[in-house]
Structure formats: C-alpha cells, structure tokens
Design a protein around this motif. Sequence first.
Motif, PDB file in Angstrom:
ATOM      1  N   GLY A 184     176.514  19.245 149.202  1.00 52.87           N
ATOM      2  CA  GLY A 184     176.300  20.095 148.274  1.00 52.87           C
ATOM      3  C   GLY A 184     175.765  19.458 147.128  1.00 52.87           C
ATOM      4  N   ASP A 185     175.812  18.098 146.933  1.00 53.71           N
ATOM      5  CA  ASP A 185     175.596  17.454 145.803  1.00 53.71           C
ATOM      6  C   ASP A 185     174.113  17.036 146.105  1.00 53.71           C
ATOM      7  OD1 ASP A 185     177.689  17.875 144.315  1.00 53.71           O
ATOM      8  OD2 ASP A 185     178.602  15.889 144.685  1.00 53.71           O
ATOM      9  N   LEU A 186     173.573  16.830 147.093  1.00 55.63           N
ATOM     10  CA  LEU A 186     172.086  16.516 147.453  1.00 55.63           C
ATOM     11  C   LEU A 186     171.069  17.550 146.643  1.00 55.63           C
ATOM     12  CD1 LEU A 186     172.138  15.614 151.251  1.00 55.63           C
ATOM     13  CD2 LEU A 186     172.453  14.190 149.138  1.00 55.63           C
ATOM     14  N   LYS A 235     163.723  16.182 139.483  1.00 54.62           N
ATOM     15  CA  LYS A 235     163.073  17.383 139.043  1.00 54.62           C
ATOM     16  C   LYS A 235     164.109  18.249 138.497  1.00 54.62           C
ATOM     17  CE  LYS A 235     160.749  18.201 142.899  1.00 54.62           C
ATOM     18  NZ  LYS A 235     161.301  17.072 143.454  1.00 54.62           N
ATOM     19  N   SER A 236     164.922  18.805 139.516  1.00 53.76           N
ATOM     20  CA  SER A 236     166.078  19.667 138.911  1.00 53.76           C
ATOM     21  C   SER A 236     167.019  19.175 137.793  1.00 53.76           C
ATOM     22  CB  SER A 236     166.553  20.229 140.306  1.00 53.76           C
ATOM     23  OG  SER A 236     165.761  20.804 141.252  1.00 53.76           O
ATOM     24  N   THR A 237     167.101  18.004 138.263  1.00 55.89           N
ATOM     25  CA  THR A 237     168.168  17.395 137.059  1.00 55.89           C
ATOM     26  C   THR A 237     167.798  17.500 135.809  1.00 55.89           C
ATOM     27  OG1 THR A 237     169.009  15.895 139.164  1.00 55.89           O
ATOM     28  CG2 THR A 237     169.612  15.252 136.687  1.00 55.89           C
ATOM     29  N   LEU A 238     166.186  17.106 135.493  1.00 56.93           N
ATOM     30  CA  LEU A 238     165.646  16.964 134.406  1.00 56.93           C
ATOM     31  C   LEU A 238     165.787  18.441 133.755  1.00 56.93           C
ATOM     32  CD1 LEU A 238     163.936  15.984 132.054  1.00 56.93           C
ATOM     33  CD2 LEU A 238     161.915  16.420 133.609  1.00 56.93           C
ATOM     34  N   TYR A 270     166.087  28.904 138.192  1.00 59.96           N
ATOM     35  CA  TYR A 270     166.550  27.577 139.133  1.00 59.96           C
ATOM     36  C   TYR A 270     166.335  27.666 140.394  1.00 59.96           C
ATOM     37  CZ  TYR A 270     169.326  27.013 134.628  1.00 59.96           C
ATOM     38  OH  TYR A 270     169.475  26.747 133.437  1.00 59.96           O
ATOM     39  N   GLN A 271     166.427  26.540 141.090  1.00 56.99           N
ATOM     40  CA  GLN A 271     166.150  26.089 142.423  1.00 56.99           C
ATOM     41  C   GLN A 271     166.827  26.914 143.599  1.00 56.99           C
ATOM     42  OE1 GLN A 271     165.880  22.146 143.739  1.00 56.99           O
ATOM     43  NE2 GLN A 271     164.809  22.467 145.462  1.00 56.99           N
ATOM     44  N   GLU A 272     168.142  26.804 143.473  1.00 53.09           N
ATOM     45  CA  GLU A 272     168.986  27.477 144.518  1.00 53.09           C
ATOM     46  C   GLU A 272     169.440  28.777 144.103  1.00 53.09           C
ATOM     47  OE1 GLU A 272     170.425  24.353 143.096  1.00 53.09           O
ATOM     48  OE2 GLU A 272     169.269  22.780 144.400  1.00 53.09           O
ATOM     49  N   THR A 315     173.323  10.066 135.102  1.00 53.08           N
ATOM     50  CA  THR A 315     173.826   9.147 136.415  1.00 53.08           C
ATOM     51  C   THR A 315     174.848  10.379 137.056  1.00 53.08           C
ATOM     52  OG1 THR A 315     173.467   7.167 135.038  1.00 53.08           O
ATOM     53  CG2 THR A 315     174.954   7.184 137.250  1.00 53.08           C
ATOM     54  N   PHE A 316     174.682  10.242 138.289  1.00 52.92           N
ATOM     55  CA  PHE A 316     175.885  10.763 139.257  1.00 52.92           C
ATOM     56  C   PHE A 316     176.348   9.704 139.721  1.00 52.92           C
ATOM     57  CE2 PHE A 316     172.845  14.408 138.983  1.00 52.92           C
ATOM     58  CZ  PHE A 316     173.395  15.279 138.005  1.00 52.92           C
ATOM     59  N   PRO A 317     177.708   9.887 140.399  1.00 48.91           N
ATOM     60  CA  PRO A 317     178.466   8.986 140.984  1.00 48.91           C
ATOM     61  C   PRO A 317     177.540   8.188 142.202  1.00 48.91           C
ATOM     62  CG  PRO A 317     179.937  10.735 140.909  1.00 48.91           C
ATOM     63  CD  PRO A 317     178.743  11.067 140.108  1.00 48.91           C
ATOM     64  N   GLY A 318     177.175   7.044 142.040  1.00 49.79           N
ATOM     65  CA  GLY A 318     176.287   6.370 143.015  1.00 49.79           C
ATOM     66  C   GLY A 318     174.755   6.757 142.967  1.00 49.79           C
ATOM     67  N   VAL A 319     174.212   7.717 142.154  1.00 49.94           N
ATOM     68  CA  VAL A 319     172.853   7.762 141.850  1.00 49.94           C
ATOM     69  C   VAL A 319     172.644   7.817 140.440  1.00 49.94           C
ATOM     70  CG1 VAL A 319     170.897   9.153 142.856  1.00 49.94           C
ATOM     71  CG2 VAL A 319     173.172   9.700 143.445  1.00 49.94           C
ATOM     72  N   ARG A 320     171.237   7.074 140.038  1.00 53.03           N
ATOM     73  CA  ARG A 320     170.765   7.172 138.582  1.00 53.03           C
ATOM     74  C   ARG A 320     169.626   8.330 139.003  1.00 53.03           C
ATOM     75  NH1 ARG A 320     171.673   5.008 134.116  1.00 53.03           N
ATOM     76  NH2 ARG A 320     170.220   4.521 132.539  1.00 53.03           N
ATOM     77  N   GLY A 373     157.269  15.390 142.434  1.00 51.71           N
ATOM     78  CA  GLY A 373     157.966  14.326 142.818  1.00 51.71           C
ATOM     79  C   GLY A 373     158.640  14.522 144.021  1.00 51.71           C
ATOM     80  N   GLU A 374     159.155  13.446 144.816  1.00 53.61           N
ATOM     81  CA  GLU A 374     159.561  13.851 146.069  1.00 53.61           C
ATOM     82  C   GLU A 374     161.160  14.352 146.092  1.00 53.61           C
ATOM     83  OE1 GLU A 374     159.383  10.216 149.306  1.00 53.61           O
ATOM     84  OE2 GLU A 374     159.577   9.314 147.347  1.00 53.61           O
ATOM     85  N   ASN A 375     161.513  14.776 147.213  1.00 49.53           N
ATOM     86  CA  ASN A 375     163.009  15.420 147.178  1.00 49.53           C
ATOM     87  C   ASN A 375     163.640  14.299 146.785  1.00 49.53           C
ATOM     88  OD1 ASN A 375     161.722  16.731 150.337  1.00 49.53           O
ATOM     89  ND2 ASN A 375     162.184  18.053 148.381  1.00 49.53           N
ATOM     90  N   GLY A 376     164.505  14.754 145.730  1.00 51.74           N
ATOM     91  CA  GLY A 376     165.403  13.779 145.101  1.00 51.74           C
ATOM     92  C   GLY A 376     165.035  13.027 144.052  1.00 51.74           C
ATOM     93  N   ALA A 377     163.869  13.205 143.642  1.00 54.05           N
ATOM     94  CA  ALA A 377     163.317  12.461 142.587  1.00 54.05           C
ATOM     95  C   ALA A 377     163.802  12.705 141.210  1.00 54.05           C
ATOM     96  CB  ALA A 377     161.695  12.663 142.388  1.00 54.05           C
ATOM     97  N   GLY A 423     167.740  19.902 146.446  1.00 48.14           N
ATOM     98  CA  GLY A 423     167.588  20.944 147.353  1.00 48.14           C
ATOM     99  C   GLY A 423     166.883  20.488 148.632  1.00 48.14           C
ATOM    100  N   GLY A 424     165.771  19.987 148.447  1.00 50.26           N
ATOM    101  CA  GLY A 424     164.995  19.642 149.615  1.00 50.26           C
ATOM    102  C   GLY A 424     165.738  18.672 150.551  1.00 50.26           C
ATOM    103  N   ASN A 425     166.646  17.991 150.354  1.00 45.57           N
ATOM    104  CA  ASN A 425     167.391  17.044 151.089  1.00 45.57           C
ATOM    105  C   ASN A 425     168.486  17.876 151.735  1.00 45.57           C
ATOM    106  OD1 ASN A 425     166.596  14.331 150.892  1.00 45.57           O
ATOM    107  ND2 ASN A 425     166.748  14.317 148.614  1.00 45.57           N
ATOM    108  N   SER A 477     156.692  22.449 142.215  1.00 47.77           N
ATOM    109  CA  SER A 477     156.429  22.932 143.532  1.00 47.77           C
ATOM    110  C   SER A 477     156.309  21.871 144.369  1.00 47.77           C
ATOM    111  CB  SER A 477     155.178  24.110 143.503  1.00 47.77           C
ATOM    112  OG  SER A 477     154.891  24.397 144.722  1.00 47.77           O
ATOM    113  N   HIS A 478     156.386  21.921 145.741  1.00 47.52           N
ATOM    114  CA  HIS A 478     155.867  20.987 146.783  1.00 47.52           C
ATOM    115  C   HIS A 478     154.568  21.152 147.123  1.00 47.52           C
ATOM    116  CE1 HIS A 478     159.431  18.228 146.630  1.00 47.52           C
ATOM    117  NE2 HIS A 478     160.086  19.339 146.343  1.00 47.52           N
ATOM    118  N   ARG A 479     153.916  22.585 146.953  1.00 49.88           N
ATOM    119  CA  ARG A 479     152.725  22.885 147.648  1.00 49.88           C
ATOM    120  C   ARG A 479     151.823  22.338 146.595  1.00 49.88           C
ATOM    121  NH1 ARG A 479     153.852  29.185 149.220  1.00 49.88           N
ATOM    122  NH2 ARG A 479     155.768  28.727 150.469  1.00 49.88           N
TER     123      ARG A 479
END
Lengths: 515, 341
Positions: A401-403, A42-45, A84-86, A12-17, A36-40, A405-407, A197-199
């Motif tokens: 900065g906390d969003l 994936k990168s956190t996992l 990593y993504q970024e 959990t991050f502040p405001g988001v699970r 998964g969608e942006n913000g699903a 990558g896609g967002n 990947s999103h492709r």
Amino acid sequence: MTLLEVAGVSKTFPGVRALDDVSFALQPGEVHALVGENGAGKSTLIKVLTGVYQPDDGAVRYRGEPVSFGTPLDAQRAGISTIYQEVNLVPLMSVARNLFLGREPRNALGLVDERRMNREAADVLTRYGVRTDVRRQLGTLALGAQQMVALARAVMVDAKVVIMDEPTSSLEPREVETLFGVIRDLHAQGIGIVYVSHRLDELYQICDRVTILRDGRVVHTGPLEELERIRLVSLMLGRDMAEVRREGVTGFTGEHEVQGAQPVLRAAGLRNRHKLHGVDLAVRPGEVVGLGGLLGAGRSETLKAIGGALPLDEGTVEVAGAPLRRRTSVGAVKAGIALLPEDRKAEGIVPSLSVRENIALAVLPRLSRLGLVSEKKIDTIVERFMTRLRIKASSPHQRVGDLSGGNQQKVLLARLLATAPKVLLLDEPTRGIDVGAKAEVQALVDELAAEGLGVVLVSSDAEELIEGADRVVVLRDGVVVGTLDGADVSTEGLLRTIAAASSAAASAATQEEAS
Amino acid sequence: MTQDVTVPPIAPPPESALRDERRADRLDRIVGTVQRQGALAVLVLVAAIGFAAFPNFRSLANAETILISAAPLALIALGMTFVIITGGIDLSVGSLYVLGGVVAAYASQWGVLAAFLAPLLLCGAFGVVNGVLVAYTRMAPFIVTLAALLGARGLMRALSNEGSETYLVRSEAFRAFGSGEFLGLAYPVWLALALFAGGAVLLGRTRFGASVYAIGGSEDAARLMGVAVRRTQVNVYVLSGLLAGLAGAVNAARLGSGVTVIGVGVELDAIAAVVIGGTLLTGGAGTVAGTIAGVLLLGVIQNLINQVGSVNISWQQVISGAFLAVVVVVQTYLTRLRRIQ
Ligand SMILES: Nc1ncnc2c1ncn2[C@@H]1O[C@H](COP(=O)(O)OP(=O)(O)OP(=O)(O)O)[C@@H](O)[C@H]1O
Ligand SMILES: [Mg+2]
C-alpha cells in the motif's frame, strides 16, 4: 509571476528518500509535464504541493506568497484542483454527490437542493460524454466514465492550477480527446496545469514544458519541444541514448513459435445478454492473441467471461481440451487461467501485506508440499520478479500500500505471472507502468509464451497490440468481425477491419429501417 | 462559480450502448430501493402476520406499548446509524445509556432541566473522547469505544454504590415527561419521532451528512476531496454519546428511577437494528428511515413472542439473530449485483 513553485523540497519515508532537494515551478497558462520512472517521486511531489504531505524541508510558494497547506482542503480553497492518481471519488455515493461533494447547491434553508444538484450534474457530465443517470452509484460506472467525473469535478471550480496525476491511464482514446479538449481550454484561460503520464505521445501533444524526476531528484527541466523523445527516455531511466535506441519501441521480439496445433484455450459461443453475442476464440500454446476494437466492443468482457468473472448465458470454455465445469473465478484459476482485470483497485493485491507476502500468496499452492513451504524458494521467486519488473521498494518487506502507483501494478502483475498458469489473460498489462518497465513486462510476456503459455492481450496502446500479438481478433458490439493474421497484423489492418465492420453495421441498420 | 469549459463535441455512442446504459440505470435503481426499503417491507409483512394471527396484537394499546418500549433503543440506534455510516462502531452506547439513566435520576432533585442536561453533558463528554481518539490517534473505533464502555460502566457503578443504590426520580415534571401523552402518543415517542426527522434531514440534506457518507465510502478519497474527516468523525461520536445519554434520561423518566441492571447488550441491539435497516456495516451507505424500520421490526418480533406466551423469551434473540444473518447475506448479494453488471 510564477504561479506555483517549490524550492529545495525534501520528503523522506521510512527507508526511502522520495524527494531530494526538488525545485519545480509552474507558470500561468502552461501545461507542465512531470515525468519519471515508477517510484521517482511524482505523486509525492504533487501531494506535497497540495497539502496531503508536509515537506521535511524546503518551501512552497503560491502566487508569490509562501504557503503551507495543512490539508488538501486548504489547497482547494486557494484554487488548486487536483486529480490524484489512485483514489479520487467515493464509489458508494451517487455520481452527482461525488461531483458536488463539499459544494452542494443549497436552498434558502441551507439544505442541499438535490434536484438542482442532479440537474446541474447531468448538464455538466453530458459535456464530458458521460450519459448516465447521475443518481446511480459511481462505482457502477465504467472506469473511464468515473475518471471523467473526477475531471469534471476538478475543473468545475474556479481553479488557478489544475494538477492531473495520470488522468489517462484508464481512458479510451475517445475520452482522451475530450480530456485534451478540456486541457486546451484551461490553457487558453491562463490556468496552470501539471500533467503526469507515462504515455509519451500524450506529452508531446499537449505539454509545453517538462520536468524529469529520477529517484527523487530533478534531472532536467525545460521546454518539451527541444527535447528529443529518445533523450527524454534516457534521462528518465538514467541510461545511454544509444542503449535506449537499441531497445526499440516495445520489448516484444515479434513472431512467436506456436507449439502444437491443439489450442490450449478454446472459447466458443460466449454469450452474455447485453455485452457478448457469440464470441469464439482459440489460442494455441505459445501464441499471443490480441483483441482489437473500440470502446464497448466487448474486449474486457470477453476476458472476464473466460476468467469466470462475468456470468455467461451460453458458451463453453476449454483449457487444454478439458471443458471448465464450474463457471467461477475460482474454477478458472484451478483450470490454469490467470486474469489480469481492467479494474485493479477492486481485486488483486492486499495493500496491508508486504511485497513478498503478496507474491508468496500466489505461489504457495504451487510450492507447498504437504503444507510445508521452502522460504528460500519463495525468496528466490520474489527476488526474480522484483528485479525483472524493476519493482522499486525499500525492501521485499515494504507494505504494498505504500508503494507508488506503478509499482503496485507491477506487484499485481508479478503475482499473476508467478502462479504459472496455462492461459494468461491480460487486460491493459502496462497501464500506469513506466517506459523502462513496460519493455520488461512485454519481454516477460514473450518469454512466457515461448514456454508454451497461451496469452490473450487487450491493450488500448495500438503499438503494444500490434507488436505483441501474432493474431488479432477484432470485436465490435460483442461479436467477432474479423481476424488479422501474419502481415495483416498492422495498425492499418486493424483500422481497416474496424472501419469495414462499422460501415457494414451502418448499412445493415439503414436497410433495416428501409424495410 | 462554474467555469465555462467548452468540450469538443463527442460522437454519440451507438444506440445499443445507450440501451445498455438505461438498463443498467434501471437495475441499479431497483437494487438500491430493495437495499433501502427491504426492512420496511419485512416490517409490514411481520406486522400483517401479527394482525391476522393475534387478536391482542391488533389493539391500539399494544401498538403504543411497542412504540414506547422502542423509543430508547430508537434514539441509540439513530446515533449508531451515523457512526456506522462513517465506517465506525460505537460499543459504549449501552453503558452510556445506563449511566445516563442513573445520572438523570440523581440530577432530577435539581429539577427537570438538570435531569436532561446532566446525562447529555456527561455522555456527550464520553462521545468527545471517543471521537477525538478515533479521529486523531487512528486507533480502531472498536477498541476505543470498548474502553469507553468499560469506563462508563465503572463510573455508573461508582455513582450507584456498586449498582446497589437506585436513585428515584424526584422531579414531578420529569416523571410526567416519561408517562404523559399528547394526541395519544407518549412524549418519548414524540421526542424520538422529532429527532428521527431531524436526523433524516441532517444525514440526507446537509453537507455534514454528505461528509458522513463520503468518509464511510472511502476515507482516503474523502480526505483528498477536501472533506473535514476528523471533525466529522468527532461529531458523529459526540452525537452518538448525546443520544445514548438522552435515551437513558427518557428511560429513567419512564421508570421513575435510575435502574442500574439494564442495558447490557443494548449496543448490540442498536447495531442489529441499524444493519437490519439496510445500513452497510462497512460504512458508506444507509438511511435513518431504514433504522426506524429496523428498530420497530425488533420491537414487533419481541411483542409477537410475548403474544404467543408459551415461547421462551430467549427465542426473541434467536429470531432477531436469524433476521440479522439473512439481512447481511442479502446485502452482500445486492452490493455484488450492483457491482457486476
Ligand atoms: N506513504 C508512503 N510510505 C512509504 N513510502 C512511500 C509512501 N508514499 C510513497 N512512498 C515511496 O516514495 C517513492 C516515490 O513514490 P511516488 O508515489 O511519488 O512515485 P511516482 O513517481 O508517483 O510513481 P508512479 O509512476 O508509479 O506513480 C516510492 O519509492 C514509494 O515507495
Ligand atoms: Mg504516482
């Protein structure tokens, strides 16, 4: 034996699970797609798997043993290599230094053996199609080449697991082929691969299994072959298959109504010593013009030149009949040109500011009257873009900065669209953006064109280019080699023009040699 | 350790693309050289002007004066180079320099070894605190080291009875270190030379040095690439503290006492020397050799102004400041040039 596994992990991050009771298992020798969608999440996992974040709950097991990596270094030592993504590499350091950071070859005295390092780096990188002086600063290489360096770095060590978070988002088709070659090779060696990947095309080409995340939960996991593409999308988005099917491949609606004969953008004789050799381009209001061509054809350079981000030796740019006098980015913006550049990290968003502030920065000049701004108006605009582009944030006040990558990409796009330009130059507008939002972005581009904007579109996704553009101008080595109009705007037409130009160039070269 | 990955053959890129690549390589190399060696070139130029214009500048004795007076600043700037390359800053070195001098003079009553060890231990401890706070609490280095600046100054005042008491160096051997010569060069100059050679190797040829550059270039990337970010950060602040203490000891040995009224603004001189030497204030790039050139450039300018005689000494700061401004502008331009191509 399962190679790498998480069970019941939450974060959990502040405001988001970001992760909610996620279980995931990677077998040796499998290529496992994580989608998964942006913000699903994936990168956190991935970051939980590799010691960047510590899970709030749940366990990580590696080769059967429970592990708890405190830092990415621990994970690397254990044999888990990650792209990593970024951020992956250090732009100011040399290519060779980046490739070998932390494992530089040393001589008998324990000192870094620079000569050997450079030689080995050059050897390794030529195999990945990167031909450059390895002593050069990494940041001066093209994005694709940088990504190939990151790939080489991840694969160089004796890894048991290789994790790739959107490795292809800045790669050209030729480079994607190289990447796939590497993946097949790792696969054959029994190494486990996690691939994000999103492709979707890529997933079906290269992956064996798939795990789908939605809002931090696993909604499906299983063999990829058995999963129909449309069902994959519907699972990702959490929508009906029928609804997804109706929406089609892209969000573009086809032809646009071209308004008036006067071009809103006219660029003539653009020349830059090495990159462009006299490119002409005209875009009428309401028209979407695509730029086609292969890697190094000068598509991005053309956009940058028009947007004032690439110095020109010669050439003129007119917006709605008025020539641009100051050839700088600021001058271009003032004249009504908005450029979405290929390299998103360097410019654009301010990571430490909130989503709202980032969008507000862009609309302020337009909304402020006598220096006063209506907060409500800003709220309305921010709200509109956030829903329209499906920007997933805990609130408009979350730090960009906390969003995910896609967002972040979407916020950048929102900023650009919110400036209400006359001409929109889009370089890979849907890079890193999920299938659902991709269609929204494309529909938005359509709408803006209908409002009378001129749009220039560069995309390595052929479908996007073909369906989005009314006209495609094909470039090769910095010159226009053809234009596709009307019914000719098709994948075959595009390939034909590129091929014809290539063979013409080849025969010209042989003639030159002969004479 | 390398894995054998066979990559499918790739069609060679067109000749024009290769040519462009080679041109870009060349340009990058030239710009990089200017960035690294610019200060040296300016130093040579300014020294040549001095040679032509002032007979007194030409003497060997004068060259020695320049070197010996530059030695303490050189030591401080060496540590600062490491800190700045990691993207940090150490404002405490000026205070530590004075504190080191006072402590060295005081401890000299127990012999030469104590005179060196006491300031090293004390200032090293300040470095540890700086480093730990920066690395583990993620407070801004500017704030952390500003606090250390005040703390060290306070400690120095407490030890010297509000700055009114000046301890004399009691150890003959320690004093001899400050005034003696070997092969025509003062011992402190030899010490500085040796440490710079060591520093150059440490920064350029070790994994620690590679981590220093990586952290300054991109802390996030460095962490993800497996660099021990925190340990490296602590180490550079400790190094900086140690060198500032050592500089204080050297100065005390040279002057024969622990002077309490010097050292204000030395941290700024050190930062100026480092930046003039081509190190990016934002971190990620720079060299030890550049820092030597920067320190000597400041020293030579000061010396030349003394030669002119009629000019007020304050002009030295004006000129150094102007140099700094020019260097920063040129650096920004060169960095952009590398990016754009
Ligand atoms: N450091 C952080 N602080 C706060 N929230 C965060 C942080 N990192 C991620 N999040 C949030 O966690 C959620 C999951 O983000 P994550 O980066 O895992 O998404 P993703 O699936 O990788 O998306 P994308 O396809 O856009 O890369 C998002 O809502 C994001 O805003
Ligand atoms: Mg992500």
